[in-house]
Motif scaffolding. Structure first.
Motif, PDB file in Angstrom:
ATOM      1  N   GLU A  38       0.835  -1.363   0.240  1.00  0.00           N
ATOM      2  CA  GLU A  38      -0.153  -0.319  -0.062  1.00  0.00           C
ATOM      3  C   GLU A  38       0.941   1.852  -0.136  1.00  0.00           C
ATOM      4  O   GLU A  38       0.823   2.145  -0.756  1.00  0.00           O
ATOM      5  N   LYS A  39       1.976   1.252   0.431  1.00  0.00           N
ATOM      6  CA  LYS A  39       2.605   2.395   0.560  1.00  0.00           C
ATOM      7  C   LYS A  39       4.846   1.873   0.763  1.00  0.00           C
ATOM      8  O   LYS A  39       4.422   1.183   1.208  1.00  0.00           O
ATOM      9  N   PHE A 109       4.971  -1.535   3.120  1.00  0.00           N
ATOM     10  CA  PHE A 109       3.973  -1.229   3.850  1.00  0.00           C
ATOM     11  C   PHE A 109       2.265  -2.199   3.607  1.00  0.00           C
ATOM     12  O   PHE A 109       2.622  -1.697   2.481  1.00  0.00           O
ATOM     13  N   LYS A 110       2.167  -2.958   4.286  1.00  0.00           N
ATOM     14  CA  LYS A 110       0.741  -2.754   4.109  1.00  0.00           C
ATOM     15  C   LYS A 110      -0.230  -3.461   5.305  1.00  0.00           C
ATOM     16  O   LYS A 110       0.354  -4.202   5.494  1.00  0.00           O
ATOM     17  N   ASP A 111      -1.039  -2.890   5.486  1.00  0.00           N
ATOM     18  CA  ASP A 111      -1.706  -3.453   7.248  1.00  0.00           C
ATOM     19  C   ASP A 111      -0.580  -3.426   7.525  1.00  0.00           C
ATOM     20  O   ASP A 111      -0.173  -2.826   7.911  1.00  0.00           O
ATOM     21  N   LYS A 112      -0.648  -4.381   8.672  1.00  0.00           N
ATOM     22  CA  LYS A 112       0.637  -4.780   9.696  1.00  0.00           C
ATOM     23  C   LYS A 112       1.624  -4.878   9.367  1.00  0.00           C
ATOM     24  O   LYS A 112       2.735  -5.372   9.971  1.00  0.00           O
ATOM     25  N   LYS A 113       1.690  -5.511   7.450  1.00  0.00           N
ATOM     26  CA  LYS A 113       3.192  -6.446   7.100  1.00  0.00           C
ATOM     27  C   LYS A 113       4.096  -6.001   6.899  1.00  0.00           C
ATOM     28  O   LYS A 113       3.837  -4.162   6.179  1.00  0.00           O
TER      29      LYS A 113
END
Length: 218
Positions: A38-39, A109-113
């Motif tokens: 996502e980022k 980054f994606k969610d908590k990953k």
């Protein structure tokens, strides 16, 4: 001498070091993450930091994290592709220490990953992945690569090797958390193991990531 040495790599330019190498590092990161993040944060060092806009390094890094190959003409539209796919990104000029001038640290980054790799473009489109999640390594990206977070217990590596049952070209090991008893095992393999899912059955394996060589996809 190979034909590649004579005519150079097939790529969307302008530069094998600043464009092709950058894309290959980011594509390795994309395959390690296993999906589109996502980022993304790109920490640019040395020559990458000084010339990334003029040499198209920025577009290459975005294209690679979206999974594009080096010969894809959509590289030039990387910013538009990122917008369409809601990818958030930032470029940060950074001093990464005593490393190759064409070095980038990519944090995804994606969610908590969260995953990160550090790599250098060393010339002619060749790359070196020098860190994965803070663990030093020296990967060319030419081999199938297996990254395993495992319990730091006796016999862990032996059991892992029994499962994958393919020839290991290079091996890197490091204790990452002594208190929690965790280690990171990085293996470069001559071929893809046919039974990777069997790793999940090992009591010593916490999680694993597989990065297939692009050469296997040609």
């Amino acid at each position: 001498m190979s034909m590649l040495d004579v005519v150079g790599p097939v790529m969307v330019g302008p530069s094998s070091s600043h464009t092709l190498g950058a894309l290959k590092i980011a594509r390795f990161a994309y395959k390690l993450f296993g999906e589109k993040p996502e980022k993304v944060e790109y920490y640019l060092h040395g020559s990458f930091a000084k010339t990334y806009l003029g040499h198209g390094t920025d577009r290459a890094l975005i294209a690679g994290i979206l999974g594009l190959r080096e010969y894809d003409y959509e590289i030039k539209n990387a910013y538009n592709l990122a917008k369409k796919q809601n990818l958030k990104y930032s470029f940060i000029e950074s001093d990464l220490g005593d490393v190759h001038p064409n070095t980038v640290l990519i944090r995804m980054f994606k969610d908590k990953k969260i995953n990160e790799i550090q790599g250098a473009s060393v010339g002619g489109g060749a790359i070196k992945i020098t860190k994965i999640n803070g663990v030093d390594c020296d990967l060319s990206g030419d081999y199938n690569t297996l990254i395993i977070v495992n319990k730091d217990i006796k016999g862990a590596l032996e059991n892992i090797l029994k499962i994958i049952h393919v020839n290991v070209a290079n091996l890197y090991l490091k204790r990452t958390n002594i208190i929690e008893g965790k280690s990171l095992t990085i293996l470069e393999l001559d071929e893809k193991p046919i039974n990777l899912n069997e790793l999940e059955k090992l009591e010593c394996v916490i999680k694993y990531f597989y990065v297939g060589s692009d050469k296997d996809e040609i």
